[in-house]
Design a protein around this motif. Structure first.
Motif, PDB file in Angstrom:
ATOM      1  N   GLN A 105       7.752  -5.755  14.885  1.00 44.89           N
ATOM      2  CA  GLN A 105       7.881  -4.452  15.531  1.00 44.89           C
ATOM      3  C   GLN A 105       7.368  -3.336  14.628  1.00 44.89           C
ATOM      4  OE1 GLN A 105      12.076  -4.372  16.428  1.00 44.89           O
ATOM      5  NE2 GLN A 105      11.813  -5.341  18.440  1.00 44.89           N
ATOM      6  N   THR A 106       7.678  -3.450  13.345  1.00 45.36           N
ATOM      7  CA  THR A 106       7.213  -2.439  12.392  1.00 45.36           C
ATOM      8  C   THR A 106       5.699  -2.447  12.286  1.00 45.36           C
ATOM      9  OG1 THR A 106       9.259  -2.669  11.108  1.00 45.36           O
ATOM     10  CG2 THR A 106       7.384  -1.651  10.008  1.00 45.36           C
ATOM     11  N   GLU A 107       5.122  -3.656  12.214  1.00 44.33           N
ATOM     12  CA  GLU A 107       3.663  -3.752  12.129  1.00 44.33           C
ATOM     13  C   GLU A 107       2.998  -3.212  13.384  1.00 44.33           C
ATOM     14  OE1 GLU A 107       2.952  -7.850  11.379  1.00 44.33           O
ATOM     15  OE2 GLU A 107       3.496  -7.741   9.243  1.00 44.33           O
ATOM     16  N   ALA A 108       3.572  -3.509  14.549  1.00 41.94           N
ATOM     17  CA  ALA A 108       3.007  -2.997  15.806  1.00 41.94           C
ATOM     18  C   ALA A 108       3.082  -1.475  15.855  1.00 41.94           C
ATOM     19  CB  ALA A 108       3.754  -3.604  16.996  1.00 41.94           C
ATOM     20  N   LEU A 109       4.202  -0.922  15.361  1.00 38.41           N
ATOM     21  CA  LEU A 109       4.359   0.531  15.342  1.00 38.41           C
ATOM     22  C   LEU A 109       3.348   1.170  14.400  1.00 38.41           C
ATOM     23  CD1 LEU A 109       5.939   3.064  16.169  1.00 38.41           C
ATOM     24  CD2 LEU A 109       7.508   2.592  14.264  1.00 38.41           C
ATOM     25  N   LEU A 110       3.175   0.581  13.235  1.00 43.09           N
ATOM     26  CA  LEU A 110       2.232   1.133  12.264  1.00 43.09           C
ATOM     27  C   LEU A 110       0.797   1.061  12.772  1.00 43.09           C
ATOM     28  CD1 LEU A 110       3.738  -0.243   8.919  1.00 43.09           C
ATOM     29  CD2 LEU A 110       3.848   2.092   9.785  1.00 43.09           C
ATOM     30  N   GLN A 111       0.498   0.021  13.544  1.00 41.94           N
ATOM     31  CA  GLN A 111      -0.844  -0.082  14.109  1.00 41.94           C
ATOM     32  C   GLN A 111      -1.047   0.913  15.247  1.00 41.94           C
ATOM     33  OE1 GLN A 111      -1.331  -4.170  15.228  1.00 41.94           O
ATOM     34  NE2 GLN A 111      -1.511  -4.900  13.116  1.00 41.94           N
ATOM     35  N   ALA A 112       0.027   1.256  15.938  1.00 41.06           N
ATOM     36  CA  ALA A 112      -0.090   2.159  17.081  1.00 41.06           C
ATOM     37  C   ALA A 112      -0.232   3.614  16.661  1.00 41.06           C
ATOM     38  CB  ALA A 112       1.114   2.001  17.992  1.00 41.06           C
ATOM     39  N   ILE A 113       0.476   4.007  15.615  1.00 44.38           N
ATOM     40  CA  ILE A 113       0.440   5.417  15.215  1.00 44.38           C
ATOM     41  C   ILE A 113      -0.742   5.677  14.278  1.00 44.38           C
ATOM     42  CG2 ILE A 113       2.926   5.643  15.456  1.00 44.38           C
ATOM     43  CD1 ILE A 113       3.131   5.539  12.400  1.00 44.38           C
ATOM     44  N   LYS A 114      -1.207   6.920  14.342  1.00 42.92           N
ATOM     45  CA  LYS A 114      -2.283   7.367  13.458  1.00 42.92           C
ATOM     46  C   LYS A 114      -1.798   8.599  12.702  1.00 42.92           C
ATOM     47  CE  LYS A 114      -4.980   4.249  15.247  1.00 42.92           C
ATOM     48  NZ  LYS A 114      -5.301   3.014  14.489  1.00 42.92           N
ATOM     49  N   ILE A 115      -2.070   8.617  11.419  1.00 45.73           N
ATOM     50  CA  ILE A 115      -1.620   9.703  10.553  1.00 45.73           C
ATOM     51  C   ILE A 115      -2.840  10.386   9.958  1.00 45.73           C
ATOM     52  CG2 ILE A 115      -0.133  10.318   8.608  1.00 45.73           C
ATOM     53  CD1 ILE A 115       1.312   7.663   8.998  1.00 45.73           C
ATOM     54  N   TYR A 116      -2.866  11.746  10.046  1.00 45.63           N
ATOM     55  CA  TYR A 116      -3.998  12.508   9.518  1.00 45.63           C
ATOM     56  C   TYR A 116      -3.477  13.702   8.721  1.00 45.63           C
ATOM     57  CZ  TYR A 116      -6.200  10.110  13.495  1.00 45.63           C
ATOM     58  OH  TYR A 116      -6.624   9.175  14.412  1.00 45.63           O
ATOM     59  N   PHE A 117      -4.381  14.226   7.896  1.00 45.20           N
ATOM     60  CA  PHE A 117      -4.150  15.557   7.332  1.00 45.20           C
ATOM     61  C   PHE A 117      -5.445  16.344   7.464  1.00 45.20           C
ATOM     62  CE2 PHE A 117      -5.615  13.273   3.496  1.00 45.20           C
ATOM     63  CZ  PHE A 117      -6.552  14.149   2.963  1.00 45.20           C
ATOM     64  N   GLU A 118      -5.285  17.643   7.615  1.00 47.07           N
ATOM     65  CA  GLU A 118      -6.443  18.517   7.815  1.00 47.07           C
ATOM     66  C   GLU A 118      -6.915  19.069   6.473  1.00 47.07           C
ATOM     67  OE1 GLU A 118      -5.417  20.321  12.233  1.00 47.07           O
ATOM     68  OE2 GLU A 118      -4.784  21.424  10.429  1.00 47.07           O
TER      69      GLU A 118
END
Length: 286
Positions: free
Chosen positions: A218-231
């Motif tokens: 579940q953790t791996e699926a969540l990490l693959q689903a979310i995207k993290i950015y900085f401007e």
């Protein structure tokens, strides 16, 4: 030279002796107000031995102790005396004193392996009732080195393993003891209980591993689903951050800028409409 005491064989002398006995108080007798306390100081009639033997208060008991534990006796005789003393304390449920007595017996280092094995096994029993299961198990192991087939040591070792939640070891010890006596009731009881608890422990372990794997997926699926950015400073370009990166690693990026002393990030679901709209027209460095 005539004797100063009357001759008991002579009737006249006996009568005189009895008259004297009745007219004069007996020296050394019990006092009426304290006869119970004084009676309890006689070793034969003591209900419980004192924790400390004061020769002035308990002269008879101190004399007996000096005879029993005389250093001139052989180590085997002294060890046996301490064993018997420990057994008496054990019967009185004074397990701390029993441990001390058995320990003193072992200090005599007699050459009789059977006697030493008994001392270790008896001390293990006293330690067990004090709740010192690890110490009890160590004593049982020492006893079995001296006498591998000592059934009492095996029984007490199995019980200690059970108390310490070493269920597999408890089953193994019971199996070894049952090879000596297949009908030993205590070993059969301990084995049945240890085997049941062992199966429950294995079941719980399997469930815990399955739960851990499920949570990991579940953790791996969540990490693959979310995207993290900085401007960047202008807000025109985005830099994608790996979910497995630490905050320090991100802050060390040459394009990262901390504003108002607060690190900021943009987190979104990669396939969501918001993500598609937000990323439209922006340059993304992955």
């Amino acid at each position: 030279m005539e004797s100063s005491e009357p001759d008991p064989a002579d009737d006249t002398s006996m009568d005189a002796f009895l008259d004297k006995f009745q007219s004069q108080p007996y020296r050394g007798g019990f006092r009426e107000d304290q006869w119970e306390e004084e009676f309890d100081k006689i070793p034969l009639f003591m209900k419980k031995a004192p924790s400390e033997i004061d020769p002035k208060e308990f002269p008879d008991l101190a004399c007996l102790q000096s005879i029993i534990f005389d250093d001139e006796r052989s180590p085997e005789e002294q060890a046996k005396a301490y064993k018997e003393e420990g057994n008496d304390y054990f019967k009185e449920k004074d397990y701390k004193k029993a441990v001390v007595s058995y320990s003193e017996g072992l200090k005599k280092k007699c050459v009789d392996p059977d006697l030493n094995a008994i001392l270790y096994t008896n001390r293990a029993a006293a330690q067990y009732y004090l709740g010192n299961f690890r110490s009890a198990l160590n004593d049982v192991l020492a006893a079995r080195k001296l006498k591998p087939g000592h059934l009492k040591a095996i029984i007490r070792g199995a019980i200690c393993h059970l108390e310490l939640k070493h269920f597999a070891e408890a089953v193994n010890w019971c199996d070894e003891g049952l090879q000596i006596d297949a009908k030993e009731k205590k070993l059969l009881e301990v084995r049945a209980k240890a085997d049941k608890l062992k199966r429950m422990e294995e079941r719980d372990l399997r469930r815990a591993k399955l739960k851990e794997k499920k949570e990991q997926r579940q953790t791996e699926a969540l990490l693959q689903a979310i995207k993290i950015y900085f401007e960047d400073e202008d807000g025109a370009e985005l830099y994608q951050v790996s979910p497995w990166s630490t905050l320090l690693q991100v802050l060390q990026h040459p394009r990262y800028l901390v504003k108002a002393l607060t690190p900021t990030f943009v987190v979104c679901v990669g396939s969501s409409p918001f993500s598609e709209n937000y990323l439209q027209g922006k340059r993304v460095h992955r």
